[in-house]
Every structure is written in structure tokens, then in C-alpha cells.
Write a protein that holds these residues in place. Structure first.
Motif, PDB file in Angstrom:
ATOM      1  N   GLY A  36       1.524   5.526   2.654  1.00 59.29           N
ATOM      2  CA  GLY A  36       1.918   5.822   4.026  1.00 59.29           C
ATOM      3  C   GLY A  36       2.729   4.700   4.647  1.00 59.29           C
ATOM      4  N   ALA A  37       2.310   3.454   4.392  1.00 61.24           N
ATOM      5  CA  ALA A  37       3.051   2.309   4.918  1.00 61.24           C
ATOM      6  C   ALA A  37       4.453   2.249   4.320  1.00 61.24           C
ATOM      7  CB  ALA A  37       2.298   1.016   4.624  1.00 61.24           C
ATOM      8  N   LEU A  38       4.569   2.521   3.033  1.00 65.86           N
ATOM      9  CA  LEU A  38       5.876   2.517   2.379  1.00 65.86           C
ATOM     10  C   LEU A  38       6.756   3.668   2.870  1.00 65.86           C
ATOM     11  CD1 LEU A  38       4.827   1.632  -1.289  1.00 65.86           C
ATOM     12  CD2 LEU A  38       5.959   0.131   0.379  1.00 65.86           C
ATOM     13  N   ALA A  39       6.117   4.722   3.382  1.00 66.38           N
ATOM     14  CA  ALA A  39       6.868   5.868   3.919  1.00 66.38           C
ATOM     15  C   ALA A  39       7.207   5.687   5.394  1.00 66.38           C
ATOM     16  CB  ALA A  39       6.065   7.149   3.728  1.00 66.38           C
ATOM     17  N   SER A  40       7.044   4.458   5.912  1.00 65.23           N
ATOM     18  CA  SER A  40       7.417   4.093   7.285  1.00 65.23           C
ATOM     19  C   SER A  40       6.445   4.580   8.349  1.00 65.23           C
ATOM     20  CB  SER A  40       8.834   4.617   7.630  1.00 65.23           C
ATOM     21  OG  SER A  40       9.784   4.059   6.749  1.00 65.23           O
ATOM     22  N   LEU A  41       5.224   4.920   7.974  1.00 68.15           N
ATOM     23  CA  LEU A  41       4.202   5.213   8.969  1.00 68.15           C
ATOM     24  C   LEU A  41       3.788   3.900   9.635  1.00 68.15           C
ATOM     25  CD1 LEU A  41       1.766   7.850   7.410  1.00 68.15           C
ATOM     26  CD2 LEU A  41       2.871   8.012   9.633  1.00 68.15           C
ATOM     27  N   SER A  42       3.899   3.826  10.949  1.00 63.55           N
ATOM     28  CA  SER A  42       3.554   2.604  11.666  1.00 63.55           C
ATOM     29  C   SER A  42       2.036   2.452  11.762  1.00 63.55           C
ATOM     30  CB  SER A  42       4.149   2.630  13.077  1.00 63.55           C
ATOM     31  OG  SER A  42       3.527   3.637  13.853  1.00 63.55           O
ATOM     32  N   GLY A  81     -16.805  -0.837  13.201  1.00 62.30           N
ATOM     33  CA  GLY A  81     -16.502  -0.152  11.944  1.00 62.30           C
ATOM     34  C   GLY A  81     -15.325   0.797  12.015  1.00 62.30           C
ATOM     35  N   GLY A  82     -14.885   1.109  13.226  1.00 62.91           N
ATOM     36  CA  GLY A  82     -13.752   2.012  13.374  1.00 62.91           C
ATOM     37  C   GLY A  82     -12.513   1.308  13.880  1.00 62.91           C
ATOM     38  N   LEU A  83     -12.531   0.903  15.155  1.00 64.34           N
ATOM     39  CA  LEU A  83     -11.337   0.329  15.781  1.00 64.34           C
ATOM     40  C   LEU A  83     -10.944  -1.009  15.160  1.00 64.34           C
ATOM     41  CD1 LEU A  83      -9.276   0.708  18.079  1.00 64.34           C
ATOM     42  CD2 LEU A  83     -10.818  -0.615  19.543  1.00 64.34           C
ATOM     43  N   ALA A  84     -11.864  -1.971  15.143  1.00 69.30           N
ATOM     44  CA  ALA A  84     -11.525  -3.314  14.650  1.00 69.30           C
ATOM     45  C   ALA A  84     -11.201  -3.292  13.157  1.00 69.30           C
ATOM     46  CB  ALA A  84     -12.688  -4.280  14.926  1.00 69.30           C
ATOM     47  N   TYR A  85     -12.018  -2.605  12.377  1.00 70.61           N
ATOM     48  CA  TYR A  85     -11.775  -2.543  10.934  1.00 70.61           C
ATOM     49  C   TYR A  85     -10.450  -1.862  10.625  1.00 70.61           C
ATOM     50  CZ  TYR A  85     -11.937  -0.688   6.220  1.00 70.61           C
ATOM     51  OH  TYR A  85     -11.600  -0.333   4.932  1.00 70.61           O
ATOM     52  N   SER A  86     -10.206  -0.715  11.228  1.00 69.90           N
ATOM     53  CA  SER A  86      -9.005   0.057  10.895  1.00 69.90           C
ATOM     54  C   SER A  86      -7.730  -0.637  11.343  1.00 69.90           C
ATOM     55  CB  SER A  86      -9.091   1.461  11.523  1.00 69.90           C
ATOM     56  OG  SER A  86     -10.178   2.179  10.981  1.00 69.90           O
ATOM     57  N   LEU A  87      -7.734  -1.252  12.528  1.00 65.45           N
ATOM     58  CA  LEU A  87      -6.559  -2.006  12.958  1.00 65.45           C
ATOM     59  C   LEU A  87      -6.239  -3.126  11.975  1.00 65.45           C
ATOM     60  CD1 LEU A  87      -7.128  -2.278  16.825  1.00 65.45           C
ATOM     61  CD2 LEU A  87      -5.281  -1.030  15.675  1.00 65.45           C
ATOM     62  N   SER A  88      -7.270  -3.812  11.514  1.00 66.05           N
ATOM     63  CA  SER A  88      -7.057  -4.910  10.568  1.00 66.05           C
ATOM     64  C   SER A  88      -6.549  -4.395   9.228  1.00 66.05           C
ATOM     65  CB  SER A  88      -8.368  -5.687  10.365  1.00 66.05           C
ATOM     66  OG  SER A  88      -8.823  -6.247  11.573  1.00 66.05           O
ATOM     67  N   VAL A  89      -7.179  -3.355   8.719  1.00 69.95           N
ATOM     68  CA  VAL A  89      -6.831  -2.893   7.381  1.00 69.95           C
ATOM     69  C   VAL A  89      -5.440  -2.250   7.361  1.00 69.95           C
ATOM     70  CG1 VAL A  89      -7.782  -0.531   7.403  1.00 69.95           C
ATOM     71  CG2 VAL A  89      -7.863  -1.883   5.318  1.00 69.95           C
ATOM     72  N   PHE A  90      -5.091  -1.473   8.381  1.00 76.35           N
ATOM     73  CA  PHE A  90      -3.776  -0.853   8.401  1.00 76.35           C
ATOM     74  C   PHE A  90      -2.677  -1.876   8.657  1.00 76.35           C
ATOM     75  CE2 PHE A  90      -5.895   3.368   9.549  1.00 76.35           C
ATOM     76  CZ  PHE A  90      -5.812   3.816   8.241  1.00 76.35           C
ATOM     77  N   ASN A  91      -2.983  -2.917   9.401  1.00 75.43           N
ATOM     78  CA  ASN A  91      -2.023  -4.004   9.567  1.00 75.43           C
ATOM     79  C   ASN A  91      -1.774  -4.685   8.222  1.00 75.43           C
ATOM     80  OD1 ASN A  91      -0.421  -5.775  11.396  1.00 75.43           O
ATOM     81  ND2 ASN A  91      -1.822  -7.334  10.649  1.00 75.43           N
ATOM     82  N   GLY A  92      -2.822  -4.810   7.423  1.00 76.13           N
ATOM     83  CA  GLY A  92      -2.666  -5.384   6.088  1.00 76.13           C
ATOM     84  C   GLY A  92      -1.771  -4.538   5.199  1.00 76.13           C
ATOM     85  N   PHE A  93      -1.931  -3.230   5.266  1.00 78.82           N
ATOM     86  CA  PHE A  93      -1.123  -2.347   4.425  1.00 78.82           C
ATOM     87  C   PHE A  93       0.354  -2.370   4.799  1.00 78.82           C
ATOM     88  CE2 PHE A  93      -5.183  -0.026   3.500  1.00 78.82           C
ATOM     89  CZ  PHE A  93      -5.124  -0.183   2.126  1.00 78.82           C
ATOM     90  N   GLN A  94       0.667  -2.798   6.017  1.00 76.21           N
ATOM     91  CA  GLN A  94       2.061  -2.840   6.443  1.00 76.21           C
ATOM     92  C   GLN A  94       2.866  -3.883   5.669  1.00 76.21           C
ATOM     93  OE1 GLN A  94       3.529  -0.667   8.734  1.00 76.21           O
ATOM     94  NE2 GLN A  94       1.542   0.351   8.576  1.00 76.21           N
ATOM     95  N   SER A  95       2.206  -4.935   5.174  1.00 73.58           N
ATOM     96  CA  SER A  95       2.967  -6.009   4.533  1.00 73.58           C
ATOM     97  C   SER A  95       2.459  -6.423   3.158  1.00 73.58           C
ATOM     98  CB  SER A  95       2.987  -7.250   5.448  1.00 73.58           C
ATOM     99  OG  SER A  95       1.677  -7.672   5.739  1.00 73.58           O
TER     100      SER A  95
END
Length: 299
Positions: A36-42, A81-95
Motif C-alpha cells: 500500500g505504501a509503495l502504491a502511494s497510499l498516505s 493498541g490502535g491509534l498510537a501503534y498504527s500511526l507508528s507502524v504505518f509511518n514506518g511502512f512509508q520509508s
């Protein structure tokens, strides 16, 4: 006595079945999130696809369980387990590459969970468990040093994964300590994250899903909302209740072997020395912490 022993064995088997399902879903989560990150999903798009879809799908259950969900402990679990974890993990997938996510996310979780379980839940760990954690930690440290010393631009992603592990460790230990049913905890995570994140996302609507194929959006919505939240959270929660937070955290170290093996051919990611060493250490740590302590029956 024999009947109780038989029930205990059956319970442990169920625990490992739930753990196995959770491991497979986590593996898919790493691969599909990176796709998803490679497909330009923010980052914002990934969050709304995951939790917005889940909230819509499970709203009838959320409404029926609203008295259980809307209490401070459940909301705190949702934020961690939802907001903090997901923001961190999806930010990681961006780069960061999927191979790093495959190693850092499940590789660091046993360390975080064991330390937090010791101080917050009073869990005591065997020498084998600590030895396994130590070996896995060595591999993680080597990988992080390799990233920091290289010219790669994805160190921010790696640090994000570290924070994600910390948040997930806190969530896991609190879930076991407060003894919420896995299904209720799942609904609480969905509710808390959606309620808190949607107001921000409304300010980003003008840039929503720019250049992202509809097929990718549909894939992300199904996997992130149904598989990665509903199926994975319930199976993970049940495994934690049966096996314990530390044991489940250690078993999650099996994810790197599966996810990194698949990520390399799927995304053409580079195989580095640090990556190989980390993978070997995590696999050895899993064996030391989970296989060696098992008592074999006397024939």
C-alpha cells in the motif's frame, strides 16, 4: 488429575492454533501494508482504510457493546493498541522496507513484552526465555546499527517500528492484566481510534487516495479491516490469555522468517549482512525461548 491434565493440553493446543493464525495474518499485514505504501497510499489514507472500514463493518456490534467499550480502561487500550501503534507502524511502512518491518516489529515485541510484563503484570520468565530474548535482541541491535551507519534514508522508518513495538507491548500486557475479552478489546480499539482520527482526516479529504488504484484500496480495506483487525486481534487476544503475554510475544518472532522470505522477491528488496544476522538471531532466539524449555514425555 489426569482429566485436568488432558484439559490443560487441549487448552494449550487451542492457544497455539490461535497463535499460528495470528502469525500468518501478521505476515500478510506486513506485506500488504508495504504494498500500500509503495502504491502511494498516505499515512492518513492507511489509517482511515483500516479503522474507518472496520468501524462501518462492526458498528452494530460496537453499539450493542457500548457500555463495555466506553469506559476509560477500554478507551486507553484503544488509544495505545490502535491509534498510537498504527500511526507508528504505518509511518514506518512509508520509508522502511518490508524486510526491516518483518524483523523489527515481531523481533522487538518479545523484548518489550517481557520487560513490561515483568514490571506491570508480575510475570516471571525462565532462564530459557531470557536467553532467547537476549539472542533475538543481539540480531535487532546489529540491524539497527547497520541502518544508522549506512547512507540509507529509512532509519526514520526503523525508529517508527521501534515505537510501534513499545505501544504494542504495553497494549498486550494491559490486555492480559485487565482481562478484557479479546472481542471487546477489538471493538474498543476500532472505536477509540476511529473517533479520535476521523476529525483530523476530514481536513485531508482534498488529497485522499490520490493516484491509488481502486483494486489496491479494496484489498487494503478488506485485509486491514477484517483480517488485520478482527481476525488477528481476536486470535492474538485469545492466544495471550491462554499462553501468556511473554510466550505469545516470543512466538511472534516466527513472523520474520515468513515475511522477509516473501518480501525479498515480491518487492525486490536488498539482502544485507545485518538483515541475515538479525534473521538468524531471531530464529535462534525463538527456538531457545520456546522449544528448549519444553519437557519431553518419558516413554
Amino acid at each position: 488429575m489426569q482429566y485436568q491434565s488432558s484439559l490443560s493440553r487441549v487448552s494449550m493446543v487451542k492457544g497455539y492454533i490461535f497463535a499460528s493464525i495470528s502469525i500468518l495474518v501478521w505476515t500478510g499485514f506486513i506485506l500488504i501494508s508495504r504494498a500500500g505504501a509503495l502504491a502511494s497510499l498516505s499515512l492518513a489514507d492507511m489509517m482511515i482504510v483500516r479503522f474507518g472500514t472496520a468501524f462501518c463493518v462492526f458498528f452494530p456490534f460496537i453499539w450493542m457493546q457500548r457500555k463495555t467499550i466506553f469506559q476509560w480502561r477500554m478507551m486507553l487500550l484503544g488509544v495505545i493498541g490502535g491509534l498510537a501503534y498504527s500511526l507508528s507502524v504505518f509511518n514506518g511502512f512509508q520509508s522502511a522496507p518490508a524486510t526491516h518491518a518483518a524483523l523489527l516489529l515481531p523481533g522487538l515485541m518479545p523484548i518489550m513484552i517481557a520487560i513490561l510484563a515483568y514490571f506491570l503484570a508480575g510475570e516471571r520468565h525462565s532462564e530459557f526465555a531470557w536467553a532467547g530474548i537476549g539472542v533475538s535482541s543481539l540480531g535487532i541491535i546489529i540491524l539497527l546499527f547497520e541502518t544508522l551507519l549506512s547512507s540509507a534514508s529509512y532509519w526514520i522508518g526503523d525508529i517508527s517500528f521501534v515505537f510501534a513495538c513499545l505501544f504494542w507491548g504495553i497494549f498486550t500486557v494491559l490486555l492480559r492484566r485487565w482481562k478484557f475479552a479479546p472481542w471487546h478489546a477489538t471493538l474498543g480499539v476500532i472505536t477509540a481510534t476511529t473517533v479520535l482520527f476521523v476529525p483530523y482526516y476530514l481536513t485531508q479529504l482534498s488529497h485522499a487516495f490520490e493516484g491509488v488504484p481502486r483494486e489496491m484500496i479494496a484489498l487494503q480495506a478488506f485485509y486491514q479491516a477484517i483480517m488485520a483487525i478482527a481476525v488477528q486481534f481476536v486470535c492474538y487476544g485469545k492466544a495471550v490469555h491462554i499462553l501468556g503475554a511473554t510466550k505469545m510475544g516470543a512466538l511472534m518472532a516466527m513472523v520474520p522468517l515468513l515475511a522477509s522470505t516473501l518480501a525479498i522477491p515480491l518487492f525486490g528488496e536488498q539482502v544485507t549482512t545485518g538483515l541475515v544476522v538479525a534473521l538468524i538471531c531471531i530464529c535462534l532466539g525463538t527456538i531457545i525461548g520456546n522449544v528448549l524449555p519444553i519437557k519431553r514425555p518419558i516413554l
